[in-house]
Design an enzyme around this catalytic site. Structure first.
Site, short mmCIF file in Angstrom:
data_model
loop_
_atom_site.label_atom_id
_atom_site.label_comp_id
_atom_site.label_asym_id
_atom_site.label_seq_id
_atom_site.Cartn_x
_atom_site.Cartn_y
_atom_site.Cartn_z
N HIS A 7 0.81 -1.22 0.00
CA HIS A 7 0.00 0.00 0.00
C HIS A 7 0.85 1.27 0.00
CE1 HIS A 7 -3.86 1.72 -0.06
NE2 HIS A 7 -4.45 0.97 0.84
N ASP A 21 -2.22 1.96 -4.84
CA ASP A 21 -3.48 2.42 -4.27
C ASP A 21 -4.53 1.32 -4.38
OD1 ASP A 21 -2.43 4.92 -3.69
OD2 ASP A 21 -2.99 5.73 -5.66
#
Length: 424
Positions: free
Chosen positions: A396, A400
């Site tokens: 992450h 995204d």
């Protein structure tokens, strides 16, 4: 007579130290040229150390699990002639590594009268002379195999090093009908109080370090999507029927590799490596797909290089070749490094959902779950379809959530409409 000293070789790539994983010889053994003496583990692969001479082992330079510097004394061999050892450099003999960890003896109790006993093999031959409380050497897998067969290991003659009982010994024991008729027929229900300590060394240590490092450094998140693989399974069956004999059988994996290659054209941020120390993301045009493979020494990830340039059968052949090399411990360092994205699958054991751990420094890993037939509603009708989940994880810090979802949806579309895999 002289002494030939073998030092820990320089394996290259700037490696200054390696871990001694396993000895294949012991003090007093006679060895011949090219015989494998030991296995050592680098950050990337297991490496065999062969003997360059004939002779007798007189000293070992370390124990399994020990990290040794390149150039340190690995083993000393007595040879005819002068050898290569200068008297001033003679190493002190090292105590030979133990063959197996100390194990507490098992304690058996009487079976419960109400339980249905597991049938035991019938004894028709001589037994191995061991004390009732003596625990023979055997791996956990062999012990479980013996338990499943209803065999007491102390009755089996071991053909491995130091009398270690192997799988072949169990099969030979059954074939000869050598079981103890006086053994408890309900041994499977006996109480057990044994313990076994297993050192975390070699490949298992490297796997543990990498998994811990990945989970501590990367911000993992997972995304799961259900895919209808009926059409692509029909295509796979058709291609195998038509071309399997001449080109080889196709599994689902080469189709998944192809789907990754096509989807990555629109999502290049998934085919990347992240250097978190330098804070640099490197996106790569070449798609080098790591295919997670289980081996006897643990999980390995051989790499299908330039998957973007391979046909289905080319990918299938390379996956098979690499998997065999990994399982046999023959995969090279180059074959186990350099991946840009990883594909992991447990096949029929793949379960419903998984949460794969990233193969750092990659930023994406696609996990394949098992295929099941389920009733699905298609155009208002309930039909039986072949369904499969993709359980994928992403970093992450780099990827995204929306991009990850769109990437997996792109793979889903390609697999559900397999013709699009080959439309340029």
């Amino acid at each position: 007579m002289g002494t030939h000293v073998i030092k820990m070789p320089d394996i290259g790539e700037g490696i200054a130290e390696v871990e001694l994983s396993q000895w294949h010889v012991k003090v007093g053994d006679l060895v011949v040229e090219d015989q494998v003496l030991a296995d050592v583990m680098t950050d990337k692969a297991m490496v065999d150390i062969p003997s360059p001479v004939h002779g007798k082992v007189i000293a070992l330079g370390g124990q399994p699990g020990e990290v040794m510097a390149v150039g340190s004394v690995l083993i000393s061999i007595e040879v005819e002639g002068a050898g290569n050892l200068k008297e001033s450099a003679a190493p002190a003999p090292v105590k030979e590594a133990p063959v197996a960890p100390k194990v507490e003896a098992a304690v058996e109790s009487k079976p419960a009268a109400a339980t249905a006993p597991r049938p035991a093999a019938v004894c028709q031959g001589p037994m191995v002379a061991r004390e009732a409380d003596e625990r023979p050497l055997a791996s956990p897998a062999v012990r479980k195999h013996a338990l499943d067969l209803g065999i007491q290991l102390r009755l089996v003659r071991g053909s491995g090093p130091a009398g270690r009982v192997l799988h072949e010994d169990l099969e030979a024991y059954l074939a000869q009908g050598q079981s103890n008729a006086s053994a408890p027929v309900a041994a499977a229900y006996a109480q057990r109080n044994d313990e076994e300590q297993i050192q975390v060394i070699g490949m298992r240590r490297k796997i543990a370090q990498r998994m811990q490092d990945a989970t501590q450094r990367a911000a993992h998140f997972s995304y799961v999507e259900e895919i209808d693989v009926t059409a692509i399974e029909e295509l796979r069956a058709h291609l195998n029927e038509k071309h399997g004999a001449s080109r080889g059988k196709l599994t689902l994996l080469p189709f998944l590799v192809r789907a990754l290659v096509v989807a990555l054209r629109d999502f290049p941020q998934m085919n990347a490596r992240y250097d978190d120390e330098a804070q640099v993301i490197t996106r790569l045009g070449a798609v080098h797909v790591g295919v997670a493979t289980q081996s006897d020494v643990g999980l390995m990830v051989p790499v299908v290089r330039h998957a973007e340039a391979r046909s289905l059968w080319d990918s299938a052949a390379e996956i098979s070749r690499l998997a065999n090399a990994a399982r046999n411990g023959k995969a090279s360092r180059d074959e186990l490094s350099g991946s840009t994205i990883t594909l992991t699958s447990l096949g029929a054991l793949g379960g419903i959902v998984s949460t794969p751990v990233l193969n750092l420094p990659e930023v994406a890993i696609v996990g394949v779950n098992k295929i099941v037939e389920r009733p699905m509603v298609v155009k208002g009708q309930v039909v039986i379809r072949k369904m499969m989940n993709l359980s994928s994880s992403f970093d992450h810090r780099v990827v995204d959530g929306m991009d990850a979802a769109l990437f997996i949806q792109a793979i889903r579309g390609l697999l559900e409409q397999p013709a699009t895999l080959f439309v340029e």
